[in-house]
Design a protein around this motif. Sequence first.
Motif, short mmCIF file in Angstrom:
data_model
loop_
_atom_site.label_atom_id
_atom_site.label_comp_id
_atom_site.label_asym_id
_atom_site.label_seq_id
_atom_site.Cartn_x
_atom_site.Cartn_y
_atom_site.Cartn_z
N ILE A 236 44.48 52.22 -59.22
CA ILE A 236 43.32 51.39 -58.91
C ILE A 236 43.71 50.27 -57.95
N VAL A 311 40.06 57.88 -58.42
CA VAL A 311 39.95 56.46 -58.12
C VAL A 311 39.39 56.25 -56.71
N ILE A 315 36.14 53.90 -56.39
CA ILE A 315 36.71 52.57 -56.32
C ILE A 315 35.64 51.49 -56.28
#
Length: 319
Positions: A236, A311, A315
Amino acid sequence: MDTFEHDEKASPVGRSCLLTVVSPRKAEGNSPTGIVGRRLARQLLAMGLQVRVLAEPDQCGDWPGTVEVVEGSVTRPLECARAFDGVGAVFLAGAHPSTAGDALALARDAGATKVVLLSSHGPEYEEANPPETWFWLAIEKAVEASGLAWTHIRPSAVMGAVIEGTYPATGSDWPATVRADGVVREALLAEGNYPFIHEEDLAAVAAAALTGDDYAGTVVEAVGPPLSTRARVRSIAAALGRDIGTVDLAPDDGRAVWRGLGWPEGAIEVTLYALAEYGARYPELLRWTLDQRPSVQDIIGRPPRTYDDWVRENIGSFG
């Protein structure tokens, strides 16, 4: 939105699949049915099948336009029996042991021949306990007794559950804490590991089971490799292009955080146990995952998507 009346008249249902979807819930039997179901619907439509969805009210939106949406709940199937009319196969997700048999009987009596169950990791452990305590195992037993061709899919934690908030081990408060102050606070952060599967891959496994006969009468372990909590935080942070702080909570502090998020004690204890077990027995459980046949890659015909892939796709939820 309920389009059942209009769509039923507009098109035949001979090659139709019914998907059942329930609201995200912090209770026994929680699973990201909406996230997986929407992916599955798009895949089935691309294969030329017709798709009907039986969805609880807050899950009736954001489906492809050609999907028939029936408002109702698979946990109360007798209230929406017509949703089962004419379907050939059922993706049973979000069912409850007390009413799963009713849903399966409706499907069978309406002409369905196949059911694919979105089960969970670990029903085999329930067998050591009294039958009245079973949850996933009770649903699996009902499916096997239904008279329909069946497949059980027992998945890893679904990556997208972090957004829907349907499993504490996925980091159900991470989007909020990363957005608010750039920090992840998690119990067993240093040693915790857990296996994950991308929802697109899980949907592809379900599509293969719904449309073919190779997995009839089998349990499919749709599992991905264990991932460390720290590795997920790093993914992340890399996608955001900035550091994320971490706080390794003591188990009791982790329990308090999860209680504050509404998780019941059973889910909390199972989560802590699983995070610790996958950390302590990582080589053994990784080997178990890699030895599963058919593997997810065998079934879907391509390498599974990674957590980094997920991710990058999502995001925006963290920043």
